[in-house]
Design an enzyme around this catalytic site. Sequence first.
Site: not given
Length: 373
Positions: A113, A229, A111
């Site tokens: 954003t 990522e 988490g």
Amino acid sequence: MDTEDHKALREAVAALGRRHGRETDTAQLWSEAGKLGYLGVNLPEEYGGGGGGIAELSIVLEELGAAGCPLLMLVVSPAICGTVIARFGTEQQKRQWLPALSDGTRRMAFGITEPDAGSNSHRITTTARKDGTDWLLTGRKVFISGVDIADATLIVGRTEDARTGRLKPCLFIVPRDTPGFTRHPIDMELNAAEKQFELVLDDVRLPADALVGDEDAGLLQLFAGLNPERVMTAAFAIGMGRHALAKAVEYARDRTVWNAPIGAHQAIAHPLAAAHIELELARLMMQKAAALYDAGDDPGAGEAANMAKYAAAEACVKAVDQAVHTLGGNGLTREYGLARLITASRVARIAPVSREMILNYVSHQTLGLPKSY
């Protein structure tokens, strides 16, 4: 270029993907991939992983994507969260999470954003403050993947630097059922197995050992997860593009109009050839980024990972568009499964960072041009 070990891994995962195909049960595929050791190929052997790196994990995601059954949580659970915990976690955190992330029995979401900050870590408003030995987290997150199937979420917050008073990023492991930690599904047009959520953290109380790594090294730890990522997003896009292209090539070989396969016509063949070239070029940049990251060159990996993500997203969108166009009306039918990729392929251009922000990064980090923001 793939090593012999990489070729063997690629072939084995491709075979697994072919057995499942695009209509597979994602949970079943995840479980089988975990039992076969594919989910944790990048994690340390002493904690149940394969002892490889992001190069190996990107192969797993690319080949599953090429078979039509990508696992989006591979980007999040082993690549981001597993990597951060392996590099910076305490011994207790490593033993608690890495073996389970490796075999697929546990999953972790990520988490970062926020509604008003996107992924700009300097504008994150989720805050962590000390309360005795505990931490209290307050804030909101949006577009967080797979929270409903994850056992915990690695939350990026900000805490006050005792020396300067400035806020700095820090990472916390928040178990799914922690009081004050709630989730709300976001109604998406995108039809994906992994759902998107808004998270609310209302004075979520966490023990001291929920903090990952050093409180003063948050930015370093954050980017240790963001580079993998981007590499894995490139793998996701390349796999999707390969899947679409393979469907189009098969159709162009078999579909006969005016006594010849449509693939014999350059107007069909050349765009497909160009799509293949662009996917291969993107893969080379992805492999470079993974190699730099696995070698410990974080600055070099940052540049290459952003470029790989950009190139792969563009190649994927073009490959999907050309595949649909090649099939004509059939490209929009459920039978061929390409229409759903029109929306899905856009994700790689948007998330986890937009192509415009990558161009900003390259323009001022690589080319030395002044910032526009």
